[in-house]
Scaffold this motif. Structure first.
Motif, PDB file in Angstrom:
ATOM      1  N   UNK A  47      -7.513 -90.749 -26.839  1.00  0.00           N
ATOM      2  CA  UNK A  47      -6.392 -89.922 -27.322  1.00  0.00           C
ATOM      3  C   UNK A  47      -5.650 -89.272 -26.161  1.00  0.00           C
ATOM      4  N   UNK A  48      -4.388 -88.993 -26.405  1.00  0.00           N
ATOM      5  CA  UNK A  48      -3.545 -88.433 -25.342  1.00  0.00           C
ATOM      6  C   UNK A  48      -4.017 -87.048 -24.932  1.00  0.00           C
ATOM      7  N   UNK A  49      -4.560 -86.281 -25.871  1.00  0.00           N
ATOM      8  CA  UNK A  49      -5.051 -84.948 -25.516  1.00  0.00           C
ATOM      9  C   UNK A  49      -6.241 -85.046 -24.567  1.00  0.00           C
ATOM     10  N   UNK A  50      -7.131 -85.997 -24.775  1.00  0.00           N
ATOM     11  CA  UNK A  50      -8.249 -86.176 -23.846  1.00  0.00           C
ATOM     12  C   UNK A  50      -7.744 -86.685 -22.499  1.00  0.00           C
ATOM     13  N   UNK A  51      -6.725 -87.521 -22.519  1.00  0.00           N
ATOM     14  CA  UNK A  51      -6.175 -87.985 -21.243  1.00  0.00           C
ATOM     15  C   UNK A  51      -5.610 -86.809 -20.456  1.00  0.00           C
ATOM     16  N   UNK A  52      -4.915 -85.902 -21.167  1.00  0.00           N
ATOM     17  CA  UNK A  52      -4.368 -84.726 -20.476  1.00  0.00           C
ATOM     18  C   UNK A  52      -5.490 -83.791 -20.015  1.00  0.00           C
ATOM     19  N   UNK A  53      -6.492 -83.584 -20.890  1.00  0.00           N
ATOM     20  CA  UNK A  53      -7.583 -82.646 -20.576  1.00  0.00           C
ATOM     21  C   UNK A  53      -8.389 -83.105 -19.373  1.00  0.00           C
ATOM     22  N   UNK A  54      -8.663 -84.400 -19.285  1.00  0.00           N
ATOM     23  CA  UNK A  54      -9.525 -84.895 -18.215  1.00  0.00           C
ATOM     24  C   UNK A  54      -8.740 -85.284 -16.963  1.00  0.00           C
ATOM     25  N   UNK A  55      -7.474 -85.587 -17.129  1.00  0.00           N
ATOM     26  CA  UNK A  55      -6.719 -86.129 -16.015  1.00  0.00           C
ATOM     27  C   UNK A  55      -7.050 -87.588 -15.767  1.00  0.00           C
ATOM     28  N   UNK A  56      -7.821 -88.173 -16.645  1.00  0.00           N
ATOM     29  CA  UNK A  56      -8.205 -89.584 -16.548  1.00  0.00           C
ATOM     30  C   UNK A  56      -7.585 -90.334 -17.729  1.00  0.00           C
ATOM     31  N   UNK A  57      -7.645 -91.635 -17.710  1.00  0.00           N
ATOM     32  CA  UNK A  57      -7.035 -92.408 -18.792  1.00  0.00           C
ATOM     33  C   UNK A  57      -7.955 -92.558 -19.993  1.00  0.00           C
ATOM     34  N   UNK A  58      -9.180 -92.074 -19.875  1.00  0.00           N
ATOM     35  CA  UNK A  58     -10.129 -92.155 -20.972  1.00  0.00           C
ATOM     36  C   UNK A  58     -11.154 -91.039 -20.816  1.00  0.00           C
ATOM     37  N   UNK A  59     -11.681 -90.581 -21.946  1.00  0.00           N
ATOM     38  CA  UNK A  59     -12.733 -89.560 -21.934  1.00  0.00           C
ATOM     39  C   UNK A  59     -14.005 -90.191 -22.496  1.00  0.00           C
ATOM     40  N   UNK A  60     -15.096 -90.024 -21.789  1.00  0.00           N
ATOM     41  CA  UNK A  60     -16.380 -90.547 -22.280  1.00  0.00           C
ATOM     42  C   UNK A  60     -17.321 -89.391 -22.552  1.00  0.00           C
ATOM     43  N   UNK A  61     -18.007 -89.498 -23.651  1.00  0.00           N
ATOM     44  CA  UNK A  61     -18.899 -88.422 -24.069  1.00  0.00           C
ATOM     45  C   UNK A  61     -20.167 -88.976 -24.671  1.00  0.00           C
ATOM     46  N   UNK A  62     -21.204 -88.159 -24.618  1.00  0.00           N
ATOM     47  CA  UNK A  62     -22.452 -88.443 -25.335  1.00  0.00           C
ATOM     48  C   UNK A  62     -22.715 -87.223 -26.206  1.00  0.00           C
ATOM     49  N   UNK A  63     -23.075 -87.462 -27.451  1.00  0.00           N
ATOM     50  CA  UNK A  63     -23.341 -86.344 -28.355  1.00  0.00           C
ATOM     51  C   UNK A  63     -24.836 -86.160 -28.513  1.00  0.00           C
ATOM     52  N   UNK A  64     -25.215 -84.901 -28.430  1.00  0.00           N
ATOM     53  CA  UNK A  64     -26.618 -84.516 -28.585  1.00  0.00           C
ATOM     54  C   UNK A  64     -26.709 -83.479 -29.697  1.00  0.00           C
ATOM     55  N   UNK A  65     -27.847 -83.456 -30.386  1.00  0.00           N
ATOM     56  CA  UNK A  65     -28.080 -82.383 -31.354  1.00  0.00           C
ATOM     57  C   UNK A  65     -28.152 -81.074 -30.569  1.00  0.00           C
TER      58      UNK A  65
END
Ligand SMILES: [Zn+2]
Length: 111
Positions: A4-22
């Motif tokens: 998403x464009x908001x993640x691109x703006x937030x990270x300054x990268x073209x993609x945001x990668x995440x891992x979700x944990x409980x």
């Protein structure tokens, strides 16, 4: 993997990668700066950043209650497993893709 464009703006990268944990799997310590925002879905998200360097560390959201998303890059582990889900593909840079052997589990939008 979020395109998403908001993640691109937030990270300054073209993609945001995440891992979700409980939430109970994590111990969170130290100072952080917060940035709350509302996703296009209408769900509230709160991003937490390192107050020194500005890097996103983790975030929580109404769309995934009980879980914490951690920015994979912060783990600085090149052996961390590859992403298995991609969202917001309509704003994906055409040269960014999941590994070829990734099961086809893509979600159009999420927030
Ligand atoms: Zn995103």
């Amino acid at each position: 993997m979020c395109h998403c464009l908001e993640c691109q703006r937030r990270t300054g990268a073209v993609v945001s990668n995440q891992a979700r944990f409980r939430r109970e799997q994590l111990t969170i310590e130290g100072k952080s700066a917060e940035w709350p925002r509302t996703a296009e879905s209408g769900n509230a998200l709160t991003f937490r950043f390192c107050p020194t360097c500005g890097s996103t560390v983790y975030w929580e959201g109404e769309g995934f209650p009980g879980y914490v998303a951690v920015a994979i890059g912060n783990l600085a582990d090149p052996n961390f497993p590859a992403p298995t889900i991609a969202v917001w593909e309509e704003s994906r840079h055409p040269w960014v893709c999941l590994p070829a052997d990734t099961p086809p589990k893509r979600v159009a939008k999420q927030g």
